[in-house]
Design an enzyme around this catalytic site. Sequence first.
Site, PDB file in Angstrom:
ATOM      1  N   LYS A 159      47.608  30.231  24.263  1.00 33.73           N
ATOM      2  CA  LYS A 159      46.734  30.304  25.298  1.00 33.73           C
ATOM      3  C   LYS A 159      47.196  29.551  26.705  1.00 33.73           C
ATOM      4  CE  LYS A 159      42.544  32.319  26.397  1.00 33.73           C
ATOM      5  NZ  LYS A 159      42.131  33.469  25.896  1.00 33.73           N
ATOM      6  N   ASP A 181      42.310  36.915  30.749  1.00 34.70           N
ATOM      7  CA  ASP A 181      41.021  36.433  30.245  1.00 34.70           C
ATOM      8  C   ASP A 181      40.211  36.114  31.385  1.00 34.70           C
ATOM      9  OD1 ASP A 181      40.045  34.782  27.754  1.00 34.70           O
ATOM     10  OD2 ASP A 181      39.712  33.374  29.275  1.00 34.70           O
TER      11      ASP A 181
HETATM   12  P1  NDP Z   1      35.714  37.663  33.370  1.00 35.48           P
HETATM   13  O1  NDP Z   1      36.280  36.888  34.320  1.00 35.48           O
HETATM   14  O2  NDP Z   1      36.151  39.381  33.396  1.00 35.48           O
HETATM   15  O3  NDP Z   1      34.246  37.656  33.464  1.00 35.48           O
HETATM   16  C1  NDP Z   1      33.724  36.536  32.977  1.00 35.48           C
HETATM   17  C2  NDP Z   1      32.163  36.865  33.228  1.00 35.48           C
HETATM   18  O4  NDP Z   1      31.538  35.415  32.683  1.00 35.48           O
HETATM   19  C3  NDP Z   1      31.894  37.109  34.665  1.00 35.48           C
HETATM   20  O5  NDP Z   1      30.513  37.606  34.708  1.00 35.48           O
HETATM   21  C4  NDP Z   1      31.575  35.391  34.834  1.00 35.48           C
HETATM   22  O6  NDP Z   1      30.685  35.243  36.204  1.00 35.48           O
HETATM   23  C5  NDP Z   1      30.878  34.812  33.790  1.00 35.48           C
HETATM   24  N1  NDP Z   1      31.239  33.267  33.459  1.00 35.48           N
HETATM   25  C6  NDP Z   1      32.119  32.734  33.573  1.00 35.48           C
HETATM   26  N2  NDP Z   1      32.051  31.466  33.531  1.00 35.48           N
HETATM   27  C7  NDP Z   1      30.704  31.262  33.468  1.00 35.48           C
HETATM   28  C8  NDP Z   1      29.967  30.124  33.357  1.00 35.48           C
HETATM   29  N3  NDP Z   1      30.719  28.933  33.627  1.00 35.48           N
HETATM   30  N4  NDP Z   1      28.547  30.395  33.451  1.00 35.48           N
HETATM   31  C9  NDP Z   1      28.001  31.599  33.592  1.00 35.48           C
HETATM   32  N5  NDP Z   1      28.764  32.788  33.590  1.00 35.48           N
HETATM   33  C10 NDP Z   1      30.153  32.514  33.537  1.00 35.48           C
HETATM   34  O7  NDP Z   1      36.561  37.332  31.860  1.00 35.48           O
HETATM   35  P2  NDP Z   1      36.335  38.269  30.380  1.00 35.48           P
HETATM   36  O8  NDP Z   1      35.157  39.177  30.455  1.00 35.48           O
HETATM   37  O9  NDP Z   1      37.623  38.793  30.229  1.00 35.48           O
HETATM   38  O10 NDP Z   1      36.201  37.090  29.341  1.00 35.48           O
HETATM   39  C11 NDP Z   1      34.812  36.468  29.084  1.00 35.48           C
HETATM   40  C12 NDP Z   1      34.760  36.065  27.862  1.00 35.48           C
HETATM   41  O11 NDP Z   1      35.444  36.786  26.642  1.00 35.48           O
HETATM   42  C13 NDP Z   1      35.798  34.623  27.866  1.00 35.48           C
HETATM   43  O12 NDP Z   1      35.223  33.511  26.915  1.00 35.48           O
HETATM   44  C14 NDP Z   1      37.142  35.058  27.075  1.00 35.48           C
HETATM   45  O13 NDP Z   1      37.820  34.106  26.794  1.00 35.48           O
HETATM   46  C15 NDP Z   1      36.594  35.966  26.270  1.00 35.48           C
HETATM   47  N6  NDP Z   1      37.441  36.962  25.877  1.00 35.48           N
HETATM   48  C16 NDP Z   1      38.100  37.942  26.667  1.00 35.48           C
HETATM   49  C17 NDP Z   1      39.030  38.723  26.286  1.00 35.48           C
HETATM   50  C18 NDP Z   1      39.848  39.560  27.124  1.00 35.48           C
HETATM   51  O14 NDP Z   1      40.410  40.609  26.462  1.00 35.48           O
HETATM   52  N7  NDP Z   1      39.307  39.580  28.503  1.00 35.48           N
HETATM   53  C19 NDP Z   1      39.562  38.594  24.811  1.00 35.48           C
HETATM   54  C20 NDP Z   1      38.934  38.005  23.932  1.00 35.48           C
HETATM   55  C21 NDP Z   1      38.151  37.164  24.359  1.00 35.48           C
HETATM   56  P3  NDP Z   1      31.256  34.740  37.545  1.00 35.48           P
HETATM   57  O15 NDP Z   1      31.909  36.336  37.961  1.00 35.48           O
HETATM   58  O16 NDP Z   1      30.055  34.733  38.344  1.00 35.48           O
HETATM   59  O17 NDP Z   1      32.354  34.048  37.246  1.00 35.48           O
END
Ligand code: NDP
Length: 448
Positions: free
Chosen positions: A128, A168
Site C-alpha cells: 500500500k 484508493d
Molecule cells: P474515494 O476517494 O473515491 O471516496 C471516498 C469517499 O469517502 C468520499 O465520499 C469521501 O468524502 C469519503 N471520506 C473519506 N474520508 C472520510 C472521512 N474521514 N470521513 C467521512 N467521509 C470520508 O475513495 P474510494 O471510494 O476509492 O475508497 C473508499 C474506501 O474503500 C476506502 O477505505 C478504501 O481504502 C476502500 N477501498 C477502495 C478500493 C478501490 O478500488 N477504490 C478497493 C478496496 C477498498 P470526501 O469527498 O468528502 O472526502
Amino acid sequence: MEAKQYVEEIQKKIHANDRGQVEYLQAIDEFLPTVEVFLKENPAFIDANILGILIEPERMLQFRVPWQDDQGNWQVNRGYRVQYNSAIGPYKGGLRFHPSVNLSVMKFLAFEQIFKNSLTGLPIGGGKGGSDFDPKGKSDGEVMRFCQSFMTELQKHIGPSTDVPAGDIGVGAREIGYLFGMYKRLRNYDAGVLTGKPLGYWGSEARTEATGYGCVYFVKHLLNDLNESFKGKKVVVSGSGNVAIYAMEKVKELGGTVLTCSDSNGFIYDPNGIDVELVKELKEKNRERISKYVTTHKEATYYDGQSVWDFEIAYDIALPCATQNEINEKQADLLVKNGGKVVAEGANMPCTLDAVAVLDKAGVLYCPGKAANAGGVAVSALEMSQNSERLSWSFEKVDSMLDDIMQNIYQTCRDTANKYNAPNNFVLGANIAGFEKVAQAMLSQGLV
Ligand code: NDP
C-alpha cells in the site's frame, strides 16, 4: 511453544515496537487472535516462526514529495510505499492521497492487503502507498505536478513484476493518468506498472465498478445461502466515492433501495432511493460536495456535519464505503437497533473493534473489508493479465469473473469459519484462509 503463548508474544512485541500506531495495531489486534486456532492445528508454522516473520513488513519506504503550487510556492508532502509481503506475487495495493495518511494508516492497509489479495486466489502480494497530500481544492495543474513529483521517487521502487500500485481514496482516473504519464517518461512504456488505468490506454473494463459491485456480489451470495436476495431490501451506504457509487448502482440493479450516501461534510437521506446517476455527475464529473444533491431532489434531506451512522432509520443492510473507523461502538448499537442484519465493508476497516464486538453479539452478519471489498484488487489483477497478453476483455467477461471470484471468497470464508467451529465468523474465516496460503508459500520458499 503453545499457539496461544506464541501469538500473545508476537502481539506484545508489535505493541512495544510500534507504540502509537493506532490503526496498525487495531488491524493486528483483529487478526492475531483469529489465527491461533489454525496454528494450534498446524504447529509447523509455529516452529518456523512464520507469523513472527510475516508480521514484519519486507520493506517500507518514506520519501519527500516537493511540488509547486499555482502561486509558485514550493510545498512538500510525505510519500509512502509499504511493501509488506511478496510470498504469493508482486506487491499489489492502492495509493491513497488524503491528509490523514501516515505510516500507521499505510501499514494497516498494507497488512490487510496481504490476506485480501490471498483470498482472491490470484498471484498478488500485499502492499500500500500514498501521501498526506489532499487533492481536494487543488487545481488540475497542482495535482499533476504533485503526481509527477511523487512518481519521480516511486518509480525507483515499482515495476510490473515487482510492485503494481492502483488507486484508493483521493486517487482516481485523473491521478492514475498523471502518475502513469510520469512513469512512462522516466522508464519508457511499461503498461502493467499501474492498474486502474483509463480504458483508452490499457485499463480494464469493470475496474471502476469492481470494488462496489464486488462488495454487493459478496452479500448477494451470502443472502442466497439464506434463501434471500436484495429485492425489497433497504440499504444504507456511507461515502460517495468510487466504492460507494458502484455499490449503490449494483444494489439498485438487484432490486434493493439505497436510502443514504455521504461525504466528509454530511449525508443525504432520500426516501425515494438515492439517484445514483446524479451522484456520479456530482462527484465523478463535477467534483462537487454531496450537499448539492438536494438542489434537484426536493424530497431528499441533507444532514450537514452529521454521520449517517448516527441516523435513526429502519434498514436491512449497511455498506460502509467511506473510510476507516467510521462506525464506533455506539453507532454499532444504533445499527442493530435500526434493524441491520448484514454489514459488509466496502471501505477498509470502517468498524472499530468495539463496533465489531457489538455486531457479533447481536448476531449481525459482519463481512470484513478484506473479504467483501477484494473485488477491486481482483479486477486489478485481471487488468495485469490483460496488459501482459496485450488484449482487453469485454465488460461482461470481467464482470462475470468478478462475480465468480466474490462467490469463491464468500464460500471460502464461510467454509473456513465452519471448519474451525465458528459459523458466520467471516473475520476468522477470511484471516485463516488468507493467512494459510501466504504462510505455506513462505515456508516453501525458505521464509521469503
Ligand atoms: P474515494 O476517494 O473515491 O471516496 C471516498 C469517499 O469517502 C468520499 O465520499 C469521501 O468524502 C469519503 N471520506 C473519506 N474520508 C472520510 C472521512 N474521514 N470521513 C467521512 N467521509 C470520508 O475513495 P474510494 O471510494 O476509492 O475508497 C473508499 C474506501 O474503500 C476506502 O477505505 C478504501 O481504502 C476502500 N477501498 C477502495 C478500493 C478501490 O478500488 N477504490 C478497493 C478496496 C477498498 P470526501 O469527498 O468528502 O472526502
